[in-house]
Design a protein around this motif. Structure first.
Motif, PDB file in Angstrom:
ATOM      1  N   VAL A  24       0.843  -1.199   0.000  1.00 55.55           N
ATOM      2  CA  VAL A  24       0.000   0.000   0.000  1.00 55.55           C
ATOM      3  C   VAL A  24       0.877   1.247   0.000  1.00 55.55           C
ATOM      4  O   VAL A  24       0.617   2.213  -0.729  1.00 55.55           O
ATOM      5  CB  VAL A  24      -0.966  -0.006   1.214  1.00 55.55           C
ATOM      6  CG1 VAL A  24      -1.661   1.325   1.367  1.00 55.55           C
ATOM      7  CG2 VAL A  24      -1.983  -1.117   1.058  1.00 55.55           C
ATOM      8  N   GLY A  25       1.936   1.237   0.793  1.00 61.44           N
ATOM      9  CA  GLY A  25       2.856   2.381   0.833  1.00 61.44           C
ATOM     10  C   GLY A  25       3.521   2.612  -0.508  1.00 61.44           C
ATOM     11  O   GLY A  25       3.645   3.751  -0.966  1.00 61.44           O
ATOM     12  N   LEU A  26       3.947   1.537  -1.165  1.00 62.21           N
ATOM     13  CA  LEU A  26       4.564   1.673  -2.482  1.00 62.21           C
ATOM     14  C   LEU A  26       3.556   2.178  -3.512  1.00 62.21           C
ATOM     15  O   LEU A  26       3.906   2.983  -4.373  1.00 62.21           O
ATOM     16  CB  LEU A  26       5.153   0.330  -2.932  1.00 62.21           C
ATOM     17  CG  LEU A  26       6.431  -0.096  -2.221  1.00 62.21           C
ATOM     18  CD1 LEU A  26       6.849  -1.491  -2.676  1.00 62.21           C
ATOM     19  CD2 LEU A  26       7.545   0.886  -2.494  1.00 62.21           C
ATOM     20  N   ALA A  27       2.317   1.711  -3.426  1.00 55.33           N
ATOM     21  CA  ALA A  27       1.297   2.177  -4.362  1.00 55.33           C
ATOM     22  C   ALA A  27       1.030   3.667  -4.158  1.00 55.33           C
ATOM     23  O   ALA A  27       0.917   4.426  -5.129  1.00 55.33           O
ATOM     24  CB  ALA A  27       0.007   1.375  -4.170  1.00 55.33           C
ATOM     25  N   LEU A  28       0.954   4.098  -2.903  1.00 56.86           N
ATOM     26  CA  LEU A  28       0.739   5.521  -2.632  1.00 56.86           C
ATOM     27  C   LEU A  28       1.909   6.357  -3.134  1.00 56.86           C
ATOM     28  O   LEU A  28       1.710   7.417  -3.744  1.00 56.86           O
ATOM     29  CB  LEU A  28       0.532   5.745  -1.130  1.00 56.86           C
ATOM     30  CG  LEU A  28      -0.802   5.277  -0.569  1.00 56.86           C
ATOM     31  CD1 LEU A  28      -0.804   5.423   0.953  1.00 56.86           C
ATOM     32  CD2 LEU A  28      -1.944   6.045  -1.175  1.00 56.86           C
TER      33      LEU A  28
END
Length: 62
Positions: A24-28
């Motif tokens: 999720v952090g990488l997607a954000l």
């Protein structure tokens, strides 16, 4: 269940939560960088269009 099975299950669940959080952090971060890149492209195109428009006004014969 044995203590070893419970601990390994807990470690597995923790690993899945950490991988999900990282994903999720990488997607954000990806979408934030993509948005910044598009904002830079739009700003550059806007500046180019304004420069051409101002040069056209100076060269106008009317």
């Amino acid at each position: 269940m044995s203590a070893r099975a419970i601990v390994s299950l807990g470690v597995w669940i923790l690993a899945m939560v950490l991988i999900g959080t990282m994903t999720v952090g990488l997607a954000l971060a990806f979408y934030l960088l993509l948005t910044l890149c598009f904002a830079l492209v739009v700003a550059a195109l806007t500046l180019l269009a304004r420069r051409r428009e101002s040069h056209r006004g100076e060269q106008s014969y009317l």
